[in-house]
Design an enzyme around this catalytic site. Structure first.
Site, PDB file in Angstrom:
ATOM      1  N   THR A 155       0.829  -1.210   0.000  1.00  0.00           N
ATOM      2  CA  THR A 155       0.000   0.000   0.000  1.00  0.00           C
ATOM      3  C   THR A 155       0.861   1.256   0.000  1.00  0.00           C
ATOM      4  O   THR A 155       1.986   1.248   0.529  1.00  0.00           O
ATOM      5  CB  THR A 155      -0.906  -0.002   1.254  1.00  0.00           C
ATOM      6  OG1 THR A 155      -1.432   1.309   1.447  1.00  0.00           O
ATOM      7  CG2 THR A 155      -0.155  -0.383   2.517  1.00  0.00           C
ATOM      8  N   TYR A 169      -1.524   0.217  10.457  1.00  0.00           N
ATOM      9  CA  TYR A 169      -1.856  -0.463   9.192  1.00  0.00           C
ATOM     10  C   TYR A 169      -0.656  -0.427   8.243  1.00  0.00           C
ATOM     11  O   TYR A 169      -0.213  -1.452   7.723  1.00  0.00           O
ATOM     12  CB  TYR A 169      -3.084   0.192   8.548  1.00  0.00           C
ATOM     13  CG  TYR A 169      -3.320  -0.251   7.122  1.00  0.00           C
ATOM     14  CD1 TYR A 169      -3.727  -1.543   6.830  1.00  0.00           C
ATOM     15  CD2 TYR A 169      -3.116   0.630   6.051  1.00  0.00           C
ATOM     16  CE1 TYR A 169      -3.925  -1.954   5.512  1.00  0.00           C
ATOM     17  CE2 TYR A 169      -3.315   0.237   4.746  1.00  0.00           C
ATOM     18  CZ  TYR A 169      -3.716  -1.057   4.476  1.00  0.00           C
ATOM     19  OH  TYR A 169      -3.912  -1.465   3.170  1.00  0.00           O
TER      20      TYR A 169
HETATM   21  N1  LIG Z   1      -8.807  -0.877  -1.072  1.00  0.00           N
HETATM   22  C1  LIG Z   1      -7.712  -0.120  -1.205  1.00  0.00           C
HETATM   23  O1  LIG Z   1      -7.788   1.052  -1.647  1.00  0.00           O
HETATM   24  C2  LIG Z   1      -6.357  -0.691  -0.858  1.00  0.00           C
HETATM   25  C3  LIG Z   1      -5.235   0.156  -0.959  1.00  0.00           C
HETATM   26  C4  LIG Z   1      -3.989  -0.366  -0.662  1.00  0.00           C
HETATM   27  C5  LIG Z   1      -3.827  -1.706  -0.316  1.00  0.00           C
HETATM   28  N2  LIG Z   1      -4.923  -2.515  -0.215  1.00  0.00           N
HETATM   29  C6  LIG Z   1      -4.726  -3.935   0.153  1.00  0.00           C
HETATM   30  O2  LIG Z   1      -5.419  -4.763  -0.752  1.00  0.00           O
HETATM   31  C7  LIG Z   1      -5.841  -5.967  -0.126  1.00  0.00           C
HETATM   32  C8  LIG Z   1      -7.314  -6.203  -0.412  1.00  0.00           C
HETATM   33  O3  LIG Z   1      -8.060  -5.099   0.080  1.00  0.00           O
HETATM   34  P1  LIG Z   1      -9.617  -4.925  -0.238  1.00  0.00           P
HETATM   35  O4  LIG Z   1      -9.876  -3.477  -0.399  1.00  0.00           O
HETATM   36  O5  LIG Z   1     -10.019  -5.860  -1.319  1.00  0.00           O
HETATM   37  O6  LIG Z   1     -10.243  -5.383   1.168  1.00  0.00           O
HETATM   38  P2  LIG Z   1     -11.395  -6.446   1.477  1.00  0.00           P
HETATM   39  O7  LIG Z   1     -11.660  -6.317   2.944  1.00  0.00           O
HETATM   40  O8  LIG Z   1     -12.521  -6.286   0.536  1.00  0.00           O
HETATM   41  O9  LIG Z   1     -10.677  -7.829   1.177  1.00  0.00           O
HETATM   42  C9  LIG Z   1      -9.909  -8.547   2.120  1.00  0.00           C
HETATM   43  C10 LIG Z   1     -10.304 -10.017   2.026  1.00  0.00           C
HETATM   44  O10 LIG Z   1      -9.481 -10.773   2.925  1.00  0.00           O
HETATM   45  C11 LIG Z   1     -10.308 -11.626   3.721  1.00  0.00           C
HETATM   46  N3  LIG Z   1      -9.605 -11.818   4.988  1.00  0.00           N
HETATM   47  C12 LIG Z   1      -9.276 -10.858   5.908  1.00  0.00           C
HETATM   48  N4  LIG Z   1      -8.619 -11.408   6.941  1.00  0.00           N
HETATM   49  C13 LIG Z   1      -8.506 -12.747   6.659  1.00  0.00           C
HETATM   50  C14 LIG Z   1      -7.930 -13.844   7.339  1.00  0.00           C
HETATM   51  N5  LIG Z   1      -7.350 -13.708   8.556  1.00  0.00           N
HETATM   52  N6  LIG Z   1      -7.983 -15.076   6.774  1.00  0.00           N
HETATM   53  C15 LIG Z   1      -8.584 -15.242   5.570  1.00  0.00           C
HETATM   54  N7  LIG Z   1      -9.154 -14.231   4.877  1.00  0.00           N
HETATM   55  C16 LIG Z   1      -9.118 -12.997   5.426  1.00  0.00           C
HETATM   56  C17 LIG Z   1     -11.639 -10.890   3.833  1.00  0.00           C
HETATM   57  O11 LIG Z   1     -12.729 -11.740   4.128  1.00  0.00           O
HETATM   58  C18 LIG Z   1     -11.752 -10.259   2.447  1.00  0.00           C
HETATM   59  O12 LIG Z   1     -12.376 -11.140   1.535  1.00  0.00           O
HETATM   60  C19 LIG Z   1      -5.507  -5.796   1.358  1.00  0.00           C
HETATM   61  O13 LIG Z   1      -4.301  -6.503   1.629  1.00  0.00           O
HETATM   62  C20 LIG Z   1      -5.290  -4.301   1.521  1.00  0.00           C
HETATM   63  O14 LIG Z   1      -4.398  -4.009   2.561  1.00  0.00           O
HETATM   64  C21 LIG Z   1      -6.198  -2.042  -0.468  1.00  0.00           C
HETATM   65  O1  LIG Z   2     -16.349  10.221   2.831  1.00  0.00           O
HETATM   66  C1  LIG Z   2     -15.206  10.601   2.565  1.00  0.00           C
HETATM   67  C2  LIG Z   2     -14.157   9.666   2.335  1.00  0.00           C
HETATM   68  C3  LIG Z   2     -12.880  10.157   2.079  1.00  0.00           C
HETATM   69  N1  LIG Z   2     -12.647  11.499   2.034  1.00  0.00           N
HETATM   70  C4  LIG Z   2     -11.292  12.001   1.719  1.00  0.00           C
HETATM   71  O2  LIG Z   2     -10.918  11.446   0.474  1.00  0.00           O
HETATM   72  C5  LIG Z   2      -9.507  11.188   0.446  1.00  0.00           C
HETATM   73  C6  LIG Z   2      -9.302   9.719   0.097  1.00  0.00           C
HETATM   74  O3  LIG Z   2      -9.763   8.923   1.179  1.00  0.00           O
HETATM   75  P1  LIG Z   2     -10.069   7.348   1.072  1.00  0.00           P
HETATM   76  O4  LIG Z   2     -10.849   7.083  -0.168  1.00  0.00           O
HETATM   77  O5  LIG Z   2     -10.658   6.930   2.374  1.00  0.00           O
HETATM   78  O6  LIG Z   2      -8.642   6.692   0.853  1.00  0.00           O
HETATM   79  P2  LIG Z   2      -7.249   6.919   1.616  1.00  0.00           P
HETATM   80  O7  LIG Z   2      -7.472   7.308   3.035  1.00  0.00           O
HETATM   81  O8  LIG Z   2      -6.408   7.822   0.766  1.00  0.00           O
HETATM   82  O9  LIG Z   2      -6.630   5.452   1.643  1.00  0.00           O
HETATM   83  C7  LIG Z   2      -6.630   4.549   0.519  1.00  0.00           C
HETATM   84  O10 LIG Z   2      -5.577   4.834  -0.357  1.00  0.00           O
HETATM   85  C8  LIG Z   2      -4.271   4.755   0.226  1.00  0.00           C
HETATM   86  C9  LIG Z   2      -3.246   5.027  -0.842  1.00  0.00           C
HETATM   87  O11 LIG Z   2      -3.283   6.308  -1.352  1.00  0.00           O
HETATM   88  C10 LIG Z   2      -4.041   3.351   0.749  1.00  0.00           C
HETATM   89  O12 LIG Z   2      -2.805   3.346   1.413  1.00  0.00           O
HETATM   90  C11 LIG Z   2      -5.119   2.941   1.711  1.00  0.00           C
HETATM   91  O13 LIG Z   2      -4.943   1.580   2.061  1.00  0.00           O
HETATM   92  C12 LIG Z   2      -6.476   3.118   1.039  1.00  0.00           C
HETATM   93  O14 LIG Z   2      -7.537   2.835   1.961  1.00  0.00           O
HETATM   94  C13 LIG Z   2      -9.006  11.567   1.832  1.00  0.00           C
HETATM   95  O15 LIG Z   2      -8.518  12.877   1.772  1.00  0.00           O
HETATM   96  C14 LIG Z   2     -10.249  11.543   2.716  1.00  0.00           C
HETATM   97  O16 LIG Z   2     -10.198  12.436   3.809  1.00  0.00           O
HETATM   98  C15 LIG Z   2     -13.667  12.419   2.254  1.00  0.00           C
HETATM   99  O17 LIG Z   2     -13.447  13.634   2.226  1.00  0.00           O
HETATM  100  N2  LIG Z   2     -14.921  11.935   2.520  1.00  0.00           N
END
Ligand SMILES: NC(=O)c1ccc[n+]([C@@H]2O[C@H](COP(=O)([O-])OP(=O)(O)OC[C@H]3O[C@@H](n4cnc5c(N)ncnc54)[C@H](O)[C@@H]3O)[C@@H](O)[C@H]2O)c1
Ligand SMILES: O=c1ccn([C@@H]2O[C@H](COP(=O)(O)OP(=O)(O)O[C@H]3O[C@H](CO)[C@@H](O)[C@H](O)[C@H]3O)[C@@H](O)[C@H]2O)c(=O)[nH]1
Length: 327
Positions: free
Chosen positions: A117, A141
């Site tokens: 991330t 995190y």
């Molecule tokens: N969503 C974002 O913007 C974002 C940004 C940066 C990194 N990531 C990373 O991407 C990955 C996926 O994120 P996501 O947004 O799809 O989240 P998500 O919560 O939708 O997916 C996570 C999945 O992992 C499973 N899981 C969690 N803990 C577990 C465990 N102990 N054993 C087995 N399964 C487990 C959950 O049931 C879920 O299906 C994560 O590693 C997260 O840190 C996400």
């Molecule tokens: O209801 C909302 C939700 C978000 N924000 C703002 O929108 C921006 C983006 O926020 P969000 O969509 O929650 O994502 P981030 O907090 O930037 O985090 C995401 O993106 C990061 C990388 O840029 C990753 O590290 C994280 O895992 C992932 O959750 C931030 O300034 C928030 O304060 C609002 O103003 N209102």
């Protein structure tokens, strides 16, 4: 065709990667405890319900499937929760990853793709962010993921193990075919919140902080479509299966949008002038996070298809309408 073991494959990002793996003919096994994931999001392969913290079950599942590679998505992902309950994050994200790596060693699997991330960078002063910037996470995190990256470096150095660590920026949007998307009721990401508000599932959208040192005072982020990110995983997989060396790669488009730009675009795309309320800054939000995305293009020959904010929002909106009252 190669066999891929996908932890967290029932979640938002993992399920999009599984869809693409399935379409390309890979054999897939998803290992997920369904804590935030959804069994109906797994469109290909078998779904094994299990927890990565349960080492024996995990090892047996991996040994039975005999994968060529592991994609590790399973993690807890909510930053404020990680501040309140750090052990939960170190256990699930760091110890959980160690279990996956140990099971791989026992099974003889050598290729690993890790969901890292942009949170590992903390709040860098210089933009865009390059992969060789120092790791300086500002919350548990980010640290729980940075620890895993350190472990991966050591494992790769020790030999017989290769990995690609993908540092995602802001992942958004949904499958353009409308089959899967974000399903979590308590999702907090900006674009999901915008489209849920446009659908009337939320009363208003909060904009957190208008006094950041940016052009309009709101935070700037690099939003990447979830299907382009899924494609980056396939490219990373092909790269490792062809013998590529370990790499750390940013996943973003290399351009940023402010919160207000996203909100305005969401109003335009949805055609709904949803209510917006301006709030205090959300704790821990860096003002600006924009990827330098050159390395992934060079190393993996990744060519993004959906670098278009309006398209990202449109796919999220279509999905949200389809979900109906489930979110
Ligand atoms: N969503 C974002 O913007 C974002 C940004 C940066 C990194 N990531 C990373 O991407 C990955 C996926 O994120 P996501 O947004 O799809 O989240 P998500 O919560 O939708 O997916 C996570 C999945 O992992 C499973 N899981 C969690 N803990 C577990 C465990 N102990 N054993 C087995 N399964 C487990 C959950 O049931 C879920 O299906 C994560 O590693 C997260 O840190 C996400
Ligand atoms: O209801 C909302 C939700 C978000 N924000 C703002 O929108 C921006 C983006 O926020 P969000 O969509 O929650 O994502 P981030 O907090 O930037 O985090 C995401 O993106 C990061 C990388 O840029 C990753 O590290 C994280 O895992 C992932 O959750 C931030 O300034 C928030 O304060 C609002 O103003 N209102």
């Amino acid at each position: 065709m190669a066999r891929v073991f996908v932890t967290g494959g029932a979640g938002y990002i993992g399920s999009h990667a599984v869809k693409l793996l399935g379409e390309k003919g890979f054999e897939v096994a998803v290992f997920d405890n369904l804590s935030t994931g959804n069994s109906s999001s797994v469109l290909y392969g078998m779904l094994i319900k299990g927890d990565i913290l349960d080492y024996e079950t995990l090892k047996k599942a991996m040994m039975d499937f005999k994968p060529d590679a592991v994609m590790h998505f399973a993690a807890k992902i909510i930053v404020p929760e990680s501040v309140e309950k750090p052990l939960l994050y170190y256990e699930n994200n760091t110890a959980g990853a160690i279990n996956v790596l140990k099971a791989m060693r026992e099974t003889g699997v050598k290729n690993f793709i890790f969901s890292s991330t942009a949170a590992v960078y903390g709040q860098p002063e210089k933009m865009p962010i390059k992969e060789d910037f120092p790791l300086s996470p500002i919350n548990p995190y980010g640290r729980s993921k940075a620890f895993v990256e350190t472990i991966l470096k050591d494992l790769s150095f020790a030999g017989d193990f290769s990995y690609v660590s993908l540092r995602y920026f802001n992942v958004a949007g949904a499958d353009p075919e409308g089959k899967i998307g974000e399903t979590k009721k308590d999702a907090t990401h900006l674009i999901t919140m915008c489209v849920r508000t446009a659908c009337g599932k939320r009363d208003k959208l909060f904009v957190f902080g208008t006094d950041y040192p940016t052009k309009d005072g709101t935070c700037i982020r690099d939003y990447i479509h979830v299907m382009d990110l899924a494609e980056a995983h396939i490219k990373a997989l092909d790269y490792l299966l062809e013998g590529g060396k370990s790499e750390i790669l940013n996943c973003g488009y290399g351009r940023g949008f402010s919160v207000l730009e996203v909100v305005n675009e969401a109003k335009k795309v949805t055609g709904i002038d949803f209510p917006v309320e301006y709030r205090e800054r959300r704790p821990g939000d860096p003002a600006r996070l924009v990827a330098d995305a050159e390395k992934i293009k060079r190393v993996l020959n990744w060519v993004p298809k959906y670098d278009d904010l309006s398209f990202i929002i449109k796919t999220a909106f279509e999905w949200e309408k389809k979900l109906g009252s489930q979110s």
